[in-house]
Design an enzyme around this catalytic site. Structure first.
Site, PDB file in Angstrom:
ATOM      1  N   SER A 123       0.813  -1.213   0.000  1.00  0.00           N
ATOM      2  CA  SER A 123       0.000   0.000   0.000  1.00  0.00           C
ATOM      3  C   SER A 123       0.849   1.267   0.000  1.00  0.00           C
ATOM      4  CB  SER A 123      -0.929   0.015   1.226  1.00  0.00           C
ATOM      5  OG  SER A 123      -0.166  -0.005   2.421  1.00  0.00           O
TER       6      SER A 123
ATOM      7  N   ARG B 276      -2.630  -5.203   5.929  1.00  0.00           N
ATOM      8  CA  ARG B 276      -3.445  -5.160   7.153  1.00  0.00           C
ATOM      9  C   ARG B 276      -4.929  -5.118   6.815  1.00  0.00           C
ATOM     10  NH1 ARG B 276       0.957  -1.922   8.516  1.00  0.00           N
ATOM     11  NH2 ARG B 276       2.062  -2.545  10.424  1.00  0.00           N
TER      12      ARG B 276
ATOM     13  N   LEU C 273       8.148  -2.537   3.564  1.00  0.00           N
ATOM     14  CA  LEU C 273       7.586  -2.052   4.820  1.00  0.00           C
ATOM     15  C   LEU C 273       8.393  -0.873   5.347  1.00  0.00           C
ATOM     16  CD1 LEU C 273       6.807  -5.330   6.799  1.00  0.00           C
ATOM     17  CD2 LEU C 273       5.136  -3.714   5.876  1.00  0.00           C
ATOM     18  N   GLY C 274       7.707   0.078   5.908  1.00  0.00           N
ATOM     19  CA  GLY C 274       8.407   1.215   6.495  1.00  0.00           C
ATOM     20  C   GLY C 274       7.427   2.242   7.014  1.00  0.00           C
TER      21      GLY C 274
ATOM     22  N   TYR D 273      16.863   7.096  13.028  1.00  0.00           N
ATOM     23  CA  TYR D 273      16.284   6.573  11.778  1.00  0.00           C
ATOM     24  C   TYR D 273      17.300   5.736  11.015  1.00  0.00           C
ATOM     25  CZ  TYR D 273      14.157   6.604   7.108  1.00  0.00           C
ATOM     26  OH  TYR D 273      13.642   6.239   5.885  1.00  0.00           O
TER      27      TYR D 273
ATOM     28  N   LYS E  17      17.620   1.479  10.400  1.00  0.00           N
ATOM     29  CA  LYS E  17      17.730   0.915   9.047  1.00  0.00           C
ATOM     30  C   LYS E  17      18.999   0.067   8.929  1.00  0.00           C
ATOM     31  CE  LYS E  17      14.077   2.757   7.016  1.00  0.00           C
ATOM     32  NZ  LYS E  17      12.977   1.916   6.504  1.00  0.00           N
TER      33      LYS E  17
ATOM     34  N   LEU F 264      12.744  10.027  -2.014  1.00  0.00           N
ATOM     35  CA  LEU F 264      11.844   9.408  -2.986  1.00  0.00           C
ATOM     36  C   LEU F 264      10.875  10.433  -3.555  1.00  0.00           C
ATOM     37  CD1 LEU F 264      11.044   6.136  -1.037  1.00  0.00           C
ATOM     38  CD2 LEU F 264      12.388   6.294  -3.144  1.00  0.00           C
TER      39      LEU F 264
END
Length: 261
Positions: free
Chosen positions: A9, A34, A86-87, A138, A142, A165
């Protein structure tokens, strides 16, 4: 090939799904989500296998409870490759603990389950600057996630570290995006390596991930020798663009990002 997409998503995950649906190399694409969104051509709650005979059944959503990951193994049986997109963000997660749960615990637990089910290939979207020793939370999370994924020993693990991005997002991440953007460009100025930190479209990242896995899978099929566990890191925009450009023949023209047909 058969693939599972996690984070379908999200911006990168949705683009990965588009590439997979258009690729003749993939006969089944399962999106673990989900909540069912109707993104797939067909949505199911069950784990019954899909027939790859018709395009209409090529992509499917399966609603899962991420807090009950011990039940996930059934979704990875017979799967060749997992694309993990995922993130979250600190703003969306609400706390450091919740952020770590989503960006690290979920990812690593699911990777271990996939490996146990027989998955050989794993592709993960990380971040430029990922470093387990980083002073920034962060980037440290990662980096720790990457480190733990390496210890699972997939036949092939590909780690993609994009810079900022370019995508339309359903949720506003302006504050966090600006902070990360500024830090990455400060690094750029220090290292005099501008193309490494260029903003990059999600379609390019997704295209590189899919083409990379197709090439690795086909190479494994043509080489009868057993392959040692292999890790490849695509660090920064330049490396990711180069990976896509060198493998562009593995993507059908209609799935290519603009200017790469």
């Amino acid at each position: 090939m058969q693939a599972v997409v996690l984070g379908a998503s999200g911006a990168v995950g949705r683009e990965v799904c588009k590439h997979l649906v258009l690729s003749p190399d993939f006969v089944e694409v399962v999106c673990l989500v989900r909540r069912l969104s109707g993104f797939g051509r067909k949505s199911l709650n069950s784990s019954e296998p899909l027939s790859p005979a018709e395009f209409e059944g090529k992509i499917v959503e399966r609603a899962v409870d991420f807090s009950r990951r011990e039940e996930f193994e059934v979704h990875f049986v017979g799967i060749d490759v997992v694309f993990c997109c995922l993130g979250s963000t600190m703003n969306a997660a609400g706390s450091e603990d919740k952020f770590r749960e989503i960006d690290q615990l979920f990812v690593v637990d699911i990777a271990r389950i996939a490996k146990r089910a027989g998955v050989k290939y794993f592709s993960y979207v990380s971040s430029i600057g990922a470093n387990p020793q980083s002073g920034m939370f962060y980037f440290r999370v990662k980096g720790e996630t990457e480190q733990q994924l390496m210890q699972i020993h997939f036949r092939s693990l590909s780690l993609f570290r994009p810079s900022v991005l370019i995508a339309d997002r359903a949720e506003c991440r302006c504050g966090e995006s600006c902070a990360v953007f500024c830090l990455k460009y400060l690094l750029c100025l220090c290292m005099c390596c501008c193309s490494h930190y260029d903003a990059i479209p999600v379609s390019v990242v997704a295209g590189a991930m899919v083409a990379d896995m197709i090439e690795i899978y086909l190479r494994g099929k043509t080489d009868p020798r057993p392959l040692e566990p292999h890790v490849e890191v695509f660090d920064g925009s330049r490396r990711i663009r180069l990976r896509l450009d060198t493998l562009v023949q593995h993507l059908v023209p209609s799935s290519l990002p603009p200017g790469r047909s």
